[in-house]
Design a protein around this motif. Structure first.
Motif, PDB file in Angstrom:
ATOM      1  N   THR A   3     -22.890  24.608 -39.341  1.00  0.00           N
ATOM      2  CA  THR A   3     -23.666  25.646 -40.024  1.00  0.00           C
ATOM      3  C   THR A   3     -24.325  26.589 -39.028  1.00  0.00           C
ATOM      4  OG1 THR A   3     -24.069  24.170 -41.891  1.00  0.00           O
ATOM      5  CG2 THR A   3     -25.524  26.060 -41.672  1.00  0.00           C
ATOM      6  N   GLN A   4     -24.895  26.060 -37.955  1.00  0.00           N
ATOM      7  CA  GLN A   4     -25.571  26.909 -36.970  1.00  0.00           C
ATOM      8  C   GLN A   4     -24.595  27.888 -36.322  1.00  0.00           C
ATOM      9  OE1 GLN A   4     -28.900  27.065 -36.689  1.00  0.00           O
ATOM     10  NE2 GLN A   4     -28.444  28.884 -35.503  1.00  0.00           N
ATOM     11  N   LEU A   7     -23.954  30.692 -38.778  1.00  0.00           N
ATOM     12  CA  LEU A   7     -25.081  31.625 -38.817  1.00  0.00           C
ATOM     13  C   LEU A   7     -25.094  32.527 -37.591  1.00  0.00           C
ATOM     14  CD1 LEU A   7     -27.859  29.230 -40.153  1.00  0.00           C
ATOM     15  CD2 LEU A   7     -26.523  30.912 -41.443  1.00  0.00           C
ATOM     16  N   LEU A  21     -19.465  29.358 -44.705  1.00  0.00           N
ATOM     17  CA  LEU A  21     -20.764  28.825 -45.088  1.00  0.00           C
ATOM     18  C   LEU A  21     -20.743  28.306 -46.522  1.00  0.00           C
ATOM     19  CD1 LEU A  21     -23.720  28.398 -44.238  1.00  0.00           C
ATOM     20  CD2 LEU A  21     -24.198  30.662 -45.164  1.00  0.00           C
ATOM     21  N   ASN A  26     -24.877  22.541 -48.696  1.00  0.00           N
ATOM     22  CA  ASN A  26     -26.156  23.171 -49.042  1.00  0.00           C
ATOM     23  C   ASN A  26     -26.166  24.669 -48.765  1.00  0.00           C
ATOM     24  OD1 ASN A  26     -27.365  20.684 -49.806  1.00  0.00           O
ATOM     25  ND2 ASN A  26     -27.630  20.197 -47.634  1.00  0.00           N
ATOM     26  N   TRP A  27     -25.048  25.322 -48.997  1.00  0.00           N
ATOM     27  CA  TRP A  27     -24.939  26.727 -48.623  1.00  0.00           C
ATOM     28  C   TRP A  27     -25.946  27.615 -49.344  1.00  0.00           C
ATOM     29  CZ3 TRP A  27     -23.547  30.749 -51.874  1.00  0.00           C
ATOM     30  CH2 TRP A  27     -23.005  30.405 -53.110  1.00  0.00           C
ATOM     31  N   THR A  30     -29.163  27.341 -47.480  1.00  0.00           N
ATOM     32  CA  THR A  30     -29.026  27.952 -46.156  1.00  0.00           C
ATOM     33  C   THR A  30     -29.140  29.471 -46.232  1.00  0.00           C
ATOM     34  OG1 THR A  30     -27.623  26.119 -45.461  1.00  0.00           O
ATOM     35  CG2 THR A  30     -27.551  28.106 -44.112  1.00  0.00           C
ATOM     36  N   GLN A  33     -32.797  30.580 -45.961  1.00  0.00           N
ATOM     37  CA  GLN A  33     -33.623  30.085 -44.860  1.00  0.00           C
ATOM     38  C   GLN A  33     -33.605  31.011 -43.657  1.00  0.00           C
ATOM     39  OE1 GLN A  33     -31.925  26.207 -44.185  1.00  0.00           O
ATOM     40  NE2 GLN A  33     -33.345  25.232 -45.617  1.00  0.00           N
ATOM     41  N   LYS A  37     -32.586  36.097 -42.821  1.00  0.00           N
ATOM     42  CA  LYS A  37     -31.683  35.303 -43.652  1.00  0.00           C
ATOM     43  C   LYS A  37     -30.247  35.804 -43.540  1.00  0.00           C
ATOM     44  CE  LYS A  37     -35.563  34.520 -46.674  1.00  0.00           C
ATOM     45  NZ  LYS A  37     -36.454  34.806 -45.573  1.00  0.00           N
TER      46      LYS A  37
END
Length: 80
Positions: A3-4, A7, A21, A26-27, A30, A33, A37
């Motif tokens: 995920t990181q 992003l 993503l 939990n897209w 995410t 967040q 964002k």
């Protein structure tokens, strides 16, 4: 892909990574967040396809605060 990493790619203009993503569990969380964002990057890079994909997959765009950002823009123009 982590995920990181997704992003990071998004923030550098690889907004097509939003599709990666959306494959993560939990897209939706995410997307809401972070100080900046992922949705804001989609707007910044004018990725309407990514935004449409988020909406079509029951994502939420409320973190963009579009009305609030427009109001701030109008206020700044009034001051000048």
């Amino acid at each position: 892909m982590e995920t990181q990493n997704i992003l990071n790619y998004t923030s550098r203009g690889r907004t097509d990574s939003v599709f990666e993503l959306m494959k993560t569990p939990n897209w939706k969380i995410t997307l809401q967040q972070g100080q900046i964002k992922p949705l804001q990057w989609l707007v910044y890079f004018n990725d309407t396809t990514g935004l449409k994909a988020v909406l079509e997959n029951d994502g939420d765009l409320t973190s963009l605060f579009l009305d609030e950002e427009f109001f701030i823009f109008v206020q700044q123009k009034s001051i000048i």
